[in-house]
Design a protein around this motif. Structure first.
Motif, PDB file in Angstrom:
ATOM      1  N   ARG A   1       0.843  -1.204   0.000  1.00 15.83           N
ATOM      2  CA  ARG A   1       0.000   0.000   0.000  1.00 15.83           C
ATOM      3  C   ARG A   1       0.872   1.245   0.000  1.00 15.83           C
ATOM      4  NH1 ARG A   1      -3.212   3.344   3.864  1.00 15.83           N
ATOM      5  NH2 ARG A   1      -2.705   1.994   5.641  1.00 15.83           N
TER       6      ARG A   1
ATOM      7  N   ASP B   1       0.813   5.307   0.557  1.00 17.62           N
ATOM      8  CA  ASP B   1      -0.055   6.242   1.284  1.00 17.62           C
ATOM      9  C   ASP B   1       0.489   7.669   1.325  1.00 17.62           C
ATOM     10  OD1 ASP B   1      -2.394   6.796   2.897  1.00 17.62           O
ATOM     11  OD2 ASP B   1      -1.092   6.842   4.654  1.00 17.62           O
TER      12      ASP B   1
ATOM     13  N   VAL C   1      -2.098  -1.160  -3.763  1.00 16.48           N
ATOM     14  CA  VAL C   1      -3.241  -0.405  -3.242  1.00 16.48           C
ATOM     15  C   VAL C   1      -2.758   1.016  -2.988  1.00 16.48           C
ATOM     16  CG1 VAL C   1      -4.954  -0.267  -1.383  1.00 16.48           C
ATOM     17  CG2 VAL C   1      -4.087  -2.499  -2.107  1.00 16.48           C
TER      18      VAL C   1
END
Lengths: 471, 471
Positions: free
Chosen positions: A260, A262, A288
């Motif tokens: 992920r 972010d 993601v």
């Protein structure tokens, strides 16, 4: 589970109770009334709204009551004792007509109508508006994100920035609009939503180094491990450490599910990370992305061919940024045997009086063409006209017609069965597919036709003249 | 009454539970941790935040648990059986330090800290952020409206456009920020707020004419009658009919309390209405205004000397428009005997590591001058410096100092008594008065000084160098 368990009858504004007491003291408890719920402007500069909140509303209507504590409270606040006795036995016993939850609806059409005595219709106003306005706002925002995300998944992550407990309803509405799941466990529990979530920066930081943190997580979750790679430096340490752990997992017969991103430039980082993962033979590891995403950022990432497999969206979805609220209103259109009309200096604020029906017209290809509002007494009409520009008319006689507002509650009893949010979402998706692209674009979307029949226009104009004469 | 009665432990994000399980499976259930809550940017382009939500948070922490239904749900979702057993007995038993509710707080200072084992600190994160971010957002918005309204009252009217049940918390927060009351009966019931409300357009419309509607209302509420005058035409019918009824009320020994304007140009209409009322000898009748008000419109109406006695504010207050959320975060600063630091390419996203104290410095006139953050071990220091520009320092030795973050929960037990929202509001008002005007103006407010001590800076820099070396 209803939104407000014990004090449902107090989930209203003070003035609804004041007016209800006024009607009661004026001997009007049997005066019939009908109210329409509609909105004047679609949010997010869009053309449509995904209608949501019906199920929560019907549950609240079924349980709407004043228990002893509520009655004591109203007594302290100076309400009339006889009126409080009346409330102590009060149950909502009206009828409700509504569009299906998940339906695509448009400005000015009566999406939902309530008929009953004027006291019950009045008491539920604030609650009805609160639920329908908010849930429809969030479902609409989610449907825009789904439109931008195309065939990629997006997940609702916003609980921490949600507007208090409203976040629980919002997660459900986000799924209705197209989110594949939520981070919110309470919403998942109450509404049967898919929930997902892996790790935050605090996990990484609570170990002495990133690699140990990744390894420990992989050990605990060998089959659903997604590693957050930006705690220290995404490309220098995060992705290389994730690759190291991914290869170690392979040797133990497992597969790293994803990484992920972010922070930083998600387009750039996702491309670099994809290359690094592929070079290491980890083509199957998903990427993601999260961090301040909205429909415009998602569209831009897709346009840049950013190799992102799923989007996690937080604040912008859960709060419906940049429109804090849908402007839905609930207006009296009929009472005591007469059609009612609120006139206004602003013609667009005028209400369509009386009981009405709402039809949807679809062309041969199944595309939505227009909606038409008629008097309750008519279902045969060939043309519909613009409500404020009667010279603009459309022929609808050759189109497929469908009545989209149907009775859902009779004398306080719900007539429809409760649906899974994913089934509601599937219906919304079907409808959105039927809506031509020009109504769905983000910039200056084409306004969808909502017309009224000649007879309805005549009735409204007659009533308007009568009122003007009286004034 | 807690915000979420039964399933408090599920009012969290999936990843908090995943991480908690990870810590559990890694044998870290006794690892100590400390998290700081702080925000990086004040909302509404302002300089400060009115801190709210503490009481709701402490209640939720006290009741935070997983009952049988919650455990069954987690089992279905594939959580580890031993971890679920652990949750079945889980109670929050950590310590909490916090600024007082209603305190004025500023970016980057640790407003609230939680210390306990890493599992309990992690599980409560989403709930804590949800409550504090939202309630502080709304209290801050309300305090701006109070600033604009000056000595005039404003009332929170927003339930119908609130974000679902979050509206109940928002009404309380609005009062903390300065609203004199709310329309929301459930919030009034739960939090002891003043509630008010008279009539909507539907009242007027449900009678055959406006004058009858006004008379019936005056009869039902002879001592608290406020008449809504814009259903048909404010100056031609609404105000004249209200005057007629007001004079009739006088003859019966009562007094019309007020009229409400809800559309049109409020500045113009209020001046005309005031003249008409005065000419009829009804100088005592108040004028209430509503319709899309925010702090800027209220300021403008005041600047135009609009003779308005009270403002009713809806959507813009209850949703915190134009900032849907406060960006508060909850970051690990200490665990397992070590200070922790999340570094970032963006230096302003760097966290202040370890246990700290927050002091407030006030000058001789009682005006707030600066806040200073020190190590937990120090309370004697003469200067504070900008956290990211160490050359910018301020002498604080001659100023009055006060420690604004204090222990409020010990081993899961609340140490402070619950306060009435109006007492919290009075404290907020006092604090806002102490804040110099340049920090309160709406346009480009002067940034309030929040500095750190030399020792804290040294500790942060040492830790930063260690981490960079490890990478």
């Amino acid at each position: 589970m209803a939104l407000v368990d014990n004090q449902s009858g107090l989930f209203t504004d003070h003035y609804e109770l004041t007016m209800a007491q006024g009607y009661f003291l004026s001997g009007m408890q049997d005066t019939s009334a009908r109210f329409d719920y509609f909105f004047r402007k679609a949010p997010f500069k869009g053309s449509y709204v995904v209608f949501a909140g019906l199920q929560n509303l019907l549950e609240m209507l079924s349980g709407f009551q004043y228990d002893k504590n509520a009655c004591d409270f109203l007594r302290q606040r100076g309400f009339n004792p006889e009126f409080i006795d009346y409330l102590g036995h009060f149950r909502f016993s009206g009828d409700v007509w509504s569009a299906a939850e998940g339906e695509i609806v448009f400005p000015f059409e009566p999406v939902l109508s309530v008929e009953g005595n004027i006291i019950e219709c009045q008491l539920i106003e604030s609650m009805l508006l609160n639920i329908l306005n908010f849930e429809s706002l969030i479902a609409t925002k989610a449907s825009r994100m789904k439109h931008a995300a195309g065939d990629k998944q997006f997940i609702e992550f916003g609980l921490r920035r949600a507007q208090g407990t409203g976040g629980i309803q919002a997660s459900r509405a986000a799924v209705i609009g197209g989110a594949s799941g939520t981070s919110n466990m309470l919403a998942a529990y109450q509404y049967g939503l898919v929930s997902t979530g892996t790790q935050a920066h605090s996990w990484i930081q609570s170990f002495d180094d990133e690699l140990t943190a990744f390894r420990e997580f992989a050990k605990a979750f060998p089959d659903r491990c997604i590693l957050l790679v930006d705690t220290y430096n995404t490309l220098c340490t995060g992705v290389p450490n994730a690759i190291k752990v991914g290869l170690e997992m392979e040797q133990k017969g497992h597969r790293l599910l994803g990484i992920r991103l972010d922070s930083g430039d998600i387009a750039y980082l996702s491309k670099q990370a994809r290359k690094m993962l592929n070079k290491a033979g980890l083509e199957y590891v998903k990427i993601v992305a999260s961090n301040q995403l909205d429909e415009y950022v998602i569209r831009s990432l897709n346009e840049q061919d950013a190799p992102i497999d799923a989007y996690g969206v937080g604040t912008n979805l859960i709060t419906g940024r940049d429109d804090a609220a849908l402007d839905g209103v609930y207006k009296l259109v009929f009472s005591n045997g007469r059609e009612r009309l609120k006139i206004s200096d602003n013609i667009e604020k005028m209400v369509l009086p009386g009981k009405k029906r709402v039809f949807r017209f679809t062309d041969e290809q199944g595309s939505l063409y227009a909606d038409g509002i008629s008097l309750d007494s008519e279902d045969e009409f060939d043309t519909i006209c613009h409500p404020f520009h009667s010279e603009k008319c459309s022929e609808v006689s050759n189109l497929k017609r469908e009545e989209i507002v149907q009775k859902v509650m009779e004398r306080g009893k719900t007539m429809i069965t409760s649906k899974n949010p994913y089934d509601i979402a599937a219906f919304a998706t079907e409808r959105i597919k039927q809506l031509p692209a020009e109504h769905k674009r983000f910039e200056f979307p084409h306004i969808y036709k909502v017309g009224i029949t000649g007879k309805l226009m005549e009735k409204r104009n007659t009533l308007l003249m009568e009122i003007r004469k009286e004034l």
